[in-house]
Design a protein around this motif. Structure first.
Motif, PDB file in Angstrom:
ATOM      1  N   GLU A 133       0.831  -1.213   0.000  1.00  0.00           N
ATOM      2  CA  GLU A 133       0.000   0.000   0.000  1.00  0.00           C
ATOM      3  C   GLU A 133       0.860   1.256   0.000  1.00  0.00           C
ATOM      4  OE1 GLU A 133      -3.023   0.263  -0.619  1.00  0.00           O
ATOM      5  OE2 GLU A 133      -3.867  -1.718  -0.259  1.00  0.00           O
ATOM      6  N   ALA A 134       2.010   1.208   0.644  1.00  0.00           N
ATOM      7  CA  ALA A 134       2.914   2.366   0.595  1.00  0.00           C
ATOM      8  C   ALA A 134       3.405   2.609  -0.830  1.00  0.00           C
ATOM      9  CB  ALA A 134       4.092   2.152   1.536  1.00  0.00           C
ATOM     10  N   ILE A 135       3.735   1.511  -1.534  1.00  0.00           N
ATOM     11  CA  ILE A 135       4.220   1.631  -2.918  1.00  0.00           C
ATOM     12  C   ILE A 135       3.120   2.132  -3.845  1.00  0.00           C
ATOM     13  CG2 ILE A 135       5.009   0.316  -4.926  1.00  0.00           C
ATOM     14  CD1 ILE A 135       6.452  -1.561  -2.937  1.00  0.00           C
ATOM     15  N   THR A 136       1.970   1.491  -3.797  1.00  0.00           N
ATOM     16  CA  THR A 136       0.919   1.752  -4.782  1.00  0.00           C
ATOM     17  C   THR A 136       0.184   3.064  -4.544  1.00  0.00           C
ATOM     18  OG1 THR A 136      -0.616   0.396  -3.486  1.00  0.00           O
ATOM     19  CG2 THR A 136       0.547  -0.685  -5.296  1.00  0.00           C
ATOM     20  N   ASN A 137       0.336   3.653  -3.387  1.00  0.00           N
ATOM     21  CA  ASN A 137      -0.319   4.930  -3.110  1.00  0.00           C
ATOM     22  C   ASN A 137       0.667   6.100  -3.118  1.00  0.00           C
ATOM     23  OD1 ASN A 137      -3.356   4.456  -2.370  1.00  0.00           O
ATOM     24  ND2 ASN A 137      -2.221   2.740  -1.474  1.00  0.00           N
ATOM     25  N   ASN A 138       1.815   5.847  -3.758  1.00  0.00           N
ATOM     26  CA  ASN A 138       2.792   6.905  -4.044  1.00  0.00           C
ATOM     27  C   ASN A 138       3.377   7.572  -2.810  1.00  0.00           C
ATOM     28  OD1 ASN A 138       2.522   6.612  -6.902  1.00  0.00           O
ATOM     29  ND2 ASN A 138       0.575   7.723  -6.771  1.00  0.00           N
ATOM     30  N   PHE A 139       3.486   6.831  -1.727  1.00  0.00           N
ATOM     31  CA  PHE A 139       4.255   7.321  -0.593  1.00  0.00           C
ATOM     32  C   PHE A 139       5.739   7.134  -0.902  1.00  0.00           C
ATOM     33  CE2 PHE A 139       0.144   6.539   1.410  1.00  0.00           C
ATOM     34  CZ  PHE A 139       0.008   7.664   2.223  1.00  0.00           C
ATOM     35  N   LYS A 140       6.575   7.939  -0.291  1.00  0.00           N
ATOM     36  CA  LYS A 140       8.022   7.834  -0.522  1.00  0.00           C
ATOM     37  C   LYS A 140       8.576   6.650   0.268  1.00  0.00           C
ATOM     38  CE  LYS A 140      10.748  11.323  -0.752  1.00  0.00           C
ATOM     39  NZ  LYS A 140      11.533  12.543  -0.384  1.00  0.00           N
ATOM     40  N   VAL A 141       9.157   5.684  -0.447  1.00  0.00           N
ATOM     41  CA  VAL A 141       9.630   4.455   0.211  1.00  0.00           C
ATOM     42  C   VAL A 141      11.142   4.325   0.072  1.00  0.00           C
ATOM     43  CG1 VAL A 141       7.426   3.311  -0.198  1.00  0.00           C
ATOM     44  CG2 VAL A 141       9.283   2.989  -1.826  1.00  0.00           C
ATOM     45  N   CYS A 142      11.748   3.685   1.064  1.00  0.00           N
ATOM     46  CA  CYS A 142      13.178   3.401   1.036  1.00  0.00           C
ATOM     47  C   CYS A 142      13.424   2.161   1.880  1.00  0.00           C
ATOM     48  CB  CYS A 142      13.989   4.586   1.573  1.00  0.00           C
ATOM     49  SG  CYS A 142      13.711   4.928   3.331  1.00  0.00           S
ATOM     50  N   GLN A 143      14.677   1.742   1.979  1.00  0.00           N
ATOM     51  CA  GLN A 143      15.027   0.647   2.870  1.00  0.00           C
ATOM     52  C   GLN A 143      16.306   1.007   3.601  1.00  0.00           C
ATOM     53  OE1 GLN A 143      15.292  -2.833   0.360  1.00  0.00           O
ATOM     54  NE2 GLN A 143      16.850  -1.954  -0.968  1.00  0.00           N
ATOM     55  N   THR A 144      16.553   0.342   4.730  1.00  0.00           N
ATOM     56  CA  THR A 144      17.731   0.678   5.527  1.00  0.00           C
ATOM     57  C   THR A 144      18.384  -0.600   6.029  1.00  0.00           C
ATOM     58  OG1 THR A 144      18.504   2.122   7.329  1.00  0.00           O
ATOM     59  CG2 THR A 144      16.473   0.909   7.722  1.00  0.00           C
ATOM     60  N   PHE A 145      19.715  -0.647   5.952  1.00  0.00           N
ATOM     61  CA  PHE A 145      20.450  -1.851   6.355  1.00  0.00           C
ATOM     62  C   PHE A 145      20.599  -1.883   7.876  1.00  0.00           C
ATOM     63  CE2 PHE A 145      24.268  -4.444   7.071  1.00  0.00           C
ATOM     64  CZ  PHE A 145      23.852  -5.608   6.430  1.00  0.00           C
ATOM     65  N   LEU A 146      20.167  -2.979   8.471  1.00  0.00           N
ATOM     66  CA  LEU A 146      20.149  -3.096   9.923  1.00  0.00           C
ATOM     67  C   LEU A 146      21.173  -4.094  10.468  1.00  0.00           C
ATOM     68  CD1 LEU A 146      16.267  -3.206  10.418  1.00  0.00           C
ATOM     69  CD2 LEU A 146      17.776  -1.227  10.661  1.00  0.00           C
ATOM     70  N   GLY A 147      21.932  -4.737   9.583  1.00  0.00           N
ATOM     71  CA  GLY A 147      22.866  -5.760  10.054  1.00  0.00           C
ATOM     72  C   GLY A 147      22.251  -7.138   9.946  1.00  0.00           C
ATOM     73  N   ALA A 148      22.413  -7.931  10.989  1.00  0.00           N
ATOM     74  CA  ALA A 148      21.898  -9.306  10.977  1.00  0.00           C
ATOM     75  C   ALA A 148      20.495  -9.347  11.544  1.00  0.00           C
ATOM     76  CB  ALA A 148      22.802 -10.213  11.797  1.00  0.00           C
ATOM     77  N   LYS A 149      19.656 -10.195  10.956  1.00  0.00           N
ATOM     78  CA  LYS A 149      18.371 -10.505  11.576  1.00  0.00           C
ATOM     79  C   LYS A 149      18.524 -11.875  12.220  1.00  0.00           C
ATOM     80  CE  LYS A 149      13.501 -10.618  11.611  1.00  0.00           C
ATOM     81  NZ  LYS A 149      12.334  -9.792  11.341  1.00  0.00           N
ATOM     82  N   ILE A 150      18.625 -11.878  13.538  1.00  0.00           N
ATOM     83  CA  ILE A 150      18.708 -13.128  14.298  1.00  0.00           C
ATOM     84  C   ILE A 150      17.498 -13.165  15.209  1.00  0.00           C
ATOM     85  CG2 ILE A 150      20.054 -14.486  15.939  1.00  0.00           C
ATOM     86  CD1 ILE A 150      22.565 -13.094  14.858  1.00  0.00           C
ATOM     87  N   PRO A 192      16.091   4.104  -2.678  1.00  0.00           N
ATOM     88  CA  PRO A 192      17.168   4.578  -1.798  1.00  0.00           C
ATOM     89  C   PRO A 192      17.396   3.608  -0.642  1.00  0.00           C
ATOM     90  CG  PRO A 192      15.631   6.359  -2.315  1.00  0.00           C
ATOM     91  CD  PRO A 192      14.999   5.093  -2.819  1.00  0.00           C
ATOM     92  N   THR A 193      18.664   3.348  -0.362  1.00  0.00           N
ATOM     93  CA  THR A 193      19.023   2.435   0.723  1.00  0.00           C
ATOM     94  C   THR A 193      19.955   3.162   1.681  1.00  0.00           C
ATOM     95  OG1 THR A 193      18.829   0.511  -0.741  1.00  0.00           O
ATOM     96  CG2 THR A 193      20.053   0.202   1.299  1.00  0.00           C
ATOM     97  N   PHE A 194      19.581   3.188   2.947  1.00  0.00           N
ATOM     98  CA  PHE A 194      20.368   3.863   3.974  1.00  0.00           C
ATOM     99  C   PHE A 194      21.094   2.823   4.832  1.00  0.00           C
ATOM    100  CE2 PHE A 194      16.920   6.739   2.846  1.00  0.00           C
ATOM    101  CZ  PHE A 194      17.607   7.918   2.631  1.00  0.00           C
ATOM    102  N   GLY A 195      21.981   3.304   5.671  1.00  0.00           N
ATOM    103  CA  GLY A 195      22.767   2.405   6.514  1.00  0.00           C
ATOM    104  C   GLY A 195      24.001   1.912   5.786  1.00  0.00           C
ATOM    105  N   PHE A 196      24.928   1.355   6.541  1.00  0.00           N
ATOM    106  CA  PHE A 196      26.189   0.879   5.991  1.00  0.00           C
ATOM    107  C   PHE A 196      26.166  -0.643   5.968  1.00  0.00           C
ATOM    108  CE2 PHE A 196      30.602  -0.572   6.769  1.00  0.00           C
ATOM    109  CZ  PHE A 196      31.171  -0.114   5.600  1.00  0.00           C
TER     110      PHE A 196
END
Length: 327
Positions: A133-150, A192-196
């Motif tokens: 819904e965020a994508i299809t309703n034209n909201f500004k989307v991005c992702q961020t690197f968080l490290g490991a998912k454990i 756009p992707t944030f984080g290192f």
């Protein structure tokens, strides 16, 4: 820091809990909010900043997680949800059902106003619904690197049928709802992707391949009339031939993508109850997962990502099949 403890009403589940959070975010006129899974063992204080700062500092409305996961963790994401969502909407959000999200107050208000809170969205369908819904309703989307998912890991062959039904039913509902949006989309747009991004150690995931193959073969044998109705005799014949294979078991990629597209079409055309339809897919999903485990047994994380990229490319390649057969 203040803590608010509260209960929530409605269908018991993750989505209903999120609805209560959306309500509080709107009531408090929050600029930004984030949610994280309850079973995380790798979360750090930096996660909160990484999920919130793109909203507060950069004006984004939706922040998806991007992390390193073991190659056998998140198999529903890797084999169905990520490649299909990417092919449909042209957004390469790697973890569309990751569970850890940041979002703006405006997006909270939008989510809250949608009439979905008596559906699968109130349970495990919430993650893919939020992302789509965020994508299809034209909201500004991005992702961020968080490290490991454990987190508390499960064997991909364990009983995931309820979760699979809720997630895939929501995915197919959204595919139906947004047909006019996705039918003409081709290619990928930059996200756009944030984080290192850095290397992290991951906990191993134990997998019972024999159990998955047993469920797959039993399903192919017992569900033959249903599978032929959904897939047609040609593709079913190919699946049946695979099920009799002992050594070198492999699930062809092109066949797998046609299966998911045919299931989406059968769901759209209401060939049978949605629950029966998707539960029959569980058997094929476990066969595909067993094949992936066997194919990637001796390769590292990057090699496994390369195999997942091949799945995504095949979904994109076959998108015209889905569009042309939709109606």
């Amino acid at each position: 820091a203040h803590r608010i403890s509260m209960s929530y009403n409605g269908i018991p589940g993750k989505g209903s809990a999120f609805k209560a959070i959306f309500q509080k975010a709107v009531e408090m006129q929050a600029d930004a909010c984030c949610v994280v899974d309850a079973d995380l063992r790798s979360i750090t204080p930096e996660w909160i900043e990484l999920l919130l700062s793109p909203v507060i500092k950069k004006g984004f409305d939706f922040v998806a997680p991007f992390y390193s996961r073991h190659k056998y963790d998140g198999t529903i994401t890797n084999s169905i949800v990520y490649p299909m969502t990417r092919a449909l909407y042209g957004h390469s959000i790697r973890q569309p059902i990751g569970g850890d999200f940041g979002f703006s107050g405006a997006l909270s208000d939008f989510y809250l106003k949608q009439d979905v809170w008596e559906s699968h969205v109130a349970r495990f369908g919430i993650d893919i619904w939020m992302t789509t819904e965020a994508i299809t309703n034209n909201f500004k989307v991005c992702q961020t690197f968080l490290g490991a998912k454990i987190h508390d890991l499960k064997d991909p062959g364990s009983d995931l049928s309820d979760m699979l039904v809720q997630v895939i039913a929501t995915l197919f509902d959204l595919t139906e709802k947004h047909f006019e949006t996705w039918k003409n989309i081709r290619g990928l747009r930059y996200i756009p992707t944030f984080g290192f991004k850095y290397y992290v150690g991951l906990e191993p995931v134990k997998v019972n391949i024999e159990r998955m193959l047993d469920i797959f073969r039993t399903g192919v044998q017992n569900l033959k009339p249903i599978l032929i109705e959904i897939l047609g005799p040609g593709d079913f014949g190919e699946i049946e031939a695979i099920s009799h294979s002992d050594k070198g078991f492999r699930f062809p990629l092109s066949l797998w993508v046609r299966i998911i597209h045919d299931y989406a079409i059968a769901y759209h055309k209401k060939k049978m109850s949605s629950e029966h339809l998707i539960k029959s897919l569980t058997h094929l999903y476990l066969g595909k997962t067993a094949s992936f485990v066997m194919e990637t047994e001796d390769i590292d994380h990057e090699g496994a990502e390369t195999e997942i990229e091949k799945i995504c490319c095949e979904f994109e390649k076959q998108k015209d099949y889905l569009v042309n057969n939709w109606n």
